[in-house]
Scaffold this motif. Structure first.
Motif, short mmCIF file in Angstrom:
data_model
loop_
_atom_site.label_atom_id
_atom_site.label_comp_id
_atom_site.label_asym_id
_atom_site.label_seq_id
_atom_site.Cartn_x
_atom_site.Cartn_y
_atom_site.Cartn_z
N LEU A 1 0.85 -1.18 0.00
CA LEU A 1 0.00 0.00 0.00
C LEU A 1 0.89 1.24 0.00
N ALA A 2 0.57 2.19 -0.86
CA ALA A 2 1.29 3.45 -0.95
C ALA A 2 0.27 4.57 -1.14
N PHE A 3 0.74 5.81 -1.13
CA PHE A 3 -0.18 6.94 -1.16
C PHE A 3 -0.06 7.76 -2.44
N GLN A 4 -1.18 8.26 -2.90
CA GLN A 4 -1.20 9.21 -3.99
C GLN A 4 -0.34 10.42 -3.59
N GLY A 5 0.51 10.86 -4.50
CA GLY A 5 1.40 11.98 -4.21
C GLY A 5 2.72 11.57 -3.58
N GLY A 6 2.90 10.29 -3.30
CA GLY A 6 4.12 9.84 -2.64
C GLY A 6 5.32 9.81 -3.57
N TYR A 7 6.50 9.92 -2.98
CA TYR A 7 7.75 9.80 -3.73
C TYR A 7 8.73 9.03 -2.86
N HIS A 8 9.31 7.95 -3.44
CA HIS A 8 10.22 7.11 -2.67
C HIS A 8 11.48 6.72 -3.44
N GLY A 9 11.74 7.40 -4.55
CA GLY A 9 12.96 7.11 -5.30
C GLY A 9 12.65 6.73 -6.74
N MET B 1 5.48 5.43 -6.52
CA MET B 1 5.35 6.86 -6.77
C MET B 1 3.95 7.22 -7.26
N GLY B 2 3.43 8.33 -6.72
CA GLY B 2 2.14 8.81 -7.17
C GLY B 2 2.21 9.49 -8.52
N ASN B 3 3.30 10.20 -8.81
CA ASN B 3 3.46 10.95 -10.05
C ASN B 3 3.54 9.98 -11.23
N LEU B 4 2.64 10.14 -12.18
CA LEU B 4 2.58 9.23 -13.32
C LEU B 4 3.65 9.52 -14.36
N GLY B 5 4.18 10.76 -14.41
CA GLY B 5 5.12 11.16 -15.45
C GLY B 5 6.31 10.23 -15.59
N PRO B 6 7.12 10.02 -14.54
CA PRO B 6 8.31 9.18 -14.68
C PRO B 6 8.00 7.72 -15.00
N LYS B 7 6.76 7.28 -14.73
CA LYS B 7 6.39 5.89 -14.99
C LYS B 7 5.83 5.67 -16.39
N ALA B 8 5.46 6.76 -17.06
CA ALA B 8 4.79 6.64 -18.35
C ALA B 8 5.65 5.91 -19.37
N ALA B 9 6.96 6.25 -19.42
CA ALA B 9 7.85 5.65 -20.41
C ALA B 9 8.09 4.17 -20.15
N ALA C 1 3.58 0.72 -15.11
CA ALA C 1 3.28 -0.47 -14.32
C ALA C 1 3.27 -0.17 -12.82
N VAL C 2 2.25 -0.64 -12.14
CA VAL C 2 2.16 -0.52 -10.68
C VAL C 2 1.78 -1.88 -10.10
N SER C 3 2.44 -2.91 -10.59
CA SER C 3 2.12 -4.27 -10.19
C SER C 3 2.24 -4.45 -8.69
N GLY C 4 1.16 -4.93 -8.08
CA GLY C 4 1.19 -5.26 -6.66
C GLY C 4 1.11 -4.08 -5.73
N VAL C 5 0.80 -2.87 -6.23
CA VAL C 5 0.72 -1.67 -5.39
C VAL C 5 -0.69 -1.10 -5.46
N GLN C 6 -1.29 -0.90 -4.31
CA GLN C 6 -2.60 -0.25 -4.21
C GLN C 6 -2.39 1.15 -3.67
N PHE C 7 -2.87 2.17 -4.41
CA PHE C 7 -2.68 3.55 -3.98
C PHE C 7 -3.85 4.04 -3.13
N LEU C 8 -3.50 4.79 -2.09
CA LEU C 8 -4.46 5.28 -1.11
C LEU C 8 -4.54 6.79 -1.16
N GLY D 1 3.09 -4.56 3.49
CA GLY D 1 3.44 -3.35 4.22
C GLY D 1 2.73 -2.14 3.64
N LEU D 2 2.68 -1.08 4.42
CA LEU D 2 2.15 0.20 4.00
C LEU D 2 3.28 1.21 4.10
N VAL D 3 3.56 1.92 2.99
CA VAL D 3 4.68 2.86 2.89
C VAL D 3 4.14 4.29 2.87
N THR D 4 4.69 5.16 3.70
CA THR D 4 4.24 6.55 3.69
C THR D 4 5.34 7.52 4.09
#
Length: 473
Positions: free
Chosen positions: A169-177, A186-194, A198-205, A246-249
């Motif tokens: 579990l992670a949060f919308q707007g989060g940044y972890h590297g 990561m909440g930001n879609l930009g760096p993931k677009a290329a 993929a957000v396999s196995g992550v549920q955003f809160l 786990g839940l990351v925040t």
């Protein structure tokens, strides 16, 4: 008594020993010409197109001391980026420089993998003394690669192995590297677009971002709805989300726009995760070590995490990251997480010196006081300038969300984000001798992360530059 390192001095006769703030006054009257330098031209020609900071902060730096840096053209700047929060004591603080020199003079092996040394042992003992005693008594530490992202990767492995689960579990707007695993959080879609997004196995809160509430509610309602959503997600047998590893925040979202979580929200989140037997991973890469006015951000709410991720300031300006976690999670096997540069002795020496200085000089308390002064002054600017939508943060981790007061509004009736105004404000600040960064939704938040040694007079100078720069909008 707060000890501040000597201010930058120029050796040429034109500047002599002039007070740096007096030098910066001239930039207020006559803004710097930021014409490019050959170093910048070569950087642009040879470095990757993935480079970021030089695009908006076109500086070639040659020296730094305390909160100041000087570029190759002799122009002076207050550094409120400070290595994205890495430089807790500013540039070239005497205690850090002395620790590095002493380590070199002692001929300690500089590269030891995870073999121990007196320097490493002293670092671990110093760090554990800063942790809440109950957490420290049972804690284990894993040294990771040089970056906070690698420590996040280690934390994810740790909880997955310990629980036998895979979902996170992670949060919308989060940044972890920016590594592959950290990027999925990561909440930001930009760096993931290329990469296919993929957000396999992550549920955003939904994070309790009251100014832009994901629920269209006020601050109290946003916090309550966020907690209710998480509670129900973990309790609903037909919620569609397997029990997570786990839940990351973050407790203040930095890259997400300097959004602090309310203390009661944090306490309730801890209650929910404990009740659901879900390890709580708190990312304090940017908030740790006095930045928010306490040694760790989680201390404001009086809770303890299961896993604590640390980097940036911990190495005293040199690369270092660690994961500290509860002993019951220590179920991985030798080699489950490794890295060649996890034995950085210079970083451990500089880190020990930094952590001790933070404690001895009570710099967390100083950060709280200077942050309160800076926050009050920014609120005064907000009263004058309708283009400042919100001032928020904690300690010396503050942000101003820029809005378009004459444009459309969101469902809550608030002006929309104004990223182009934020870019112009950042540039105007730079021309007047202040380095700041942008972040948040649409890059519309002006972020302030000055070294913790900043003085009242320097806080006032920062605000004066921002105020003058706001007039240009």
């Amino acid at each position: 008594m707060l000890s501040t390192p000597p201010l930058i001095r120029r050796t040429d006769a034109s500047v002599g020993t002039q007070d740096p703030l007096s030098r910066l006054q001239r930039a207020l009257l006559q803004p710097y010409d930021l014409t490019g330098h050959p170093l910048l031209e070569r950087q642009s020609a040879r470095e990757s197109s993935a480079r970021t900071y030089p695009r908006r902060i076109p500086l070639a730096l040659r020296r730094g001391r305390g909160i100041y840096v000087e570029d190759v053209a002799g122009r002076l700047f207050i550094d409120c980026l400070a290595g994205a929060g890495t430089l807790a004591l500013g540039h070239n603080h005497p205690v850090v420089v002395e620790a590095i020199r002493r380590t070199l003079d002692d001929e300690l092996p500089l590269h030891t993998l995870d073999l121990t040394t007196p320097v490493k042992d002293e670092f671990v003992e110093t760090l554990f003394e800063l942790l809440p005693p109950r957490f420290a008594r049972d804690a284990r530490i894993q040294f990771c690669g040089p970056t906070g992202a690698d420590a996040i990767e280690a934390a994810l492995k740790l909880v997955k192995i310990a629980t036998g689960r895979q979902t996170l579990l992670a949060f919308q707007g989060g940044y972890h590297g920016m590594t592959q695993g950290a990027l999925q959080l990561m909440g930001n879609l930009g760096p993931k677009a290329a990469l296919g997004g993929a957000v396999s196995g992550v549920q955003f809160l939904p994070y309790p971002y009251a100014f832009r509430s994901p629920f269209g509610l006020d601050a109290a309602g946003t916090s309550a709805a966020s907690l209710h959503y998480i509670d129900q997600l973990l309790a609903d047998p037909e919620g569609g989300v397997p029990r997570p590893a786990g839940l990351v925040t973050e407790l203040i979202q930095g890259e997400g726009g300097v959004i602090p979580a309310p203390d009661d929200w944090t306490r309730q989140l801890r209650r929910i995760t404990e009740g659901a037997d879900v390890p709580l991973i708190i990312d304090e890469v940017q908030t740790g070590f006095g930045r928010t006015g306490r040694m760790f951000a989680f201390e404001h709410a009086g809770i303890e995490p299961d896993v604590l991720v640390l980097s940036k300031a911990i190495g005293g300006s040199l690369p270092l990251s660690v994961v500290v976690y509860r002993g019951r999670l220590d179920r991985w096997t030798p080699g489950a997480h490794a890295g060649t540069f996890r034995g950085n002795q210079l970083a451990m020496a500089a880190g020990t010196a930094t952590l001790r200085h933070l404690q001895q000089e009570q710099l967390a308390e100083h950060a709280a006081a200077m942050g309160a002064r800076l926050n009050r002054a920014l609120l005064e600017l907000q009263r004058v300038h309708s283009g400042i939508g919100e001032v928020r943060g904690r300690g010396l981790m503050l942000g101003m969300e820029l809005v378009d007061p004459a444009g459309a509004t969101d469902p809550l009736g608030r002006p929309l984000a104004a990223p182009e105004r934020a870019v112009r404000l950042q540039r105007a600040c730079l021309e007047r001798g202040l380095i700041v960064e942008l972040g948040g939704r649409h890059g519309s938040v002006l972020r302030l992360l000055p070294p913790l040694i900043i003085t009242e007079r320097e806080v006032d100078a920062v605000v004066e530059i921002i105020g003058e720069s706001m007039k240009t909008l």
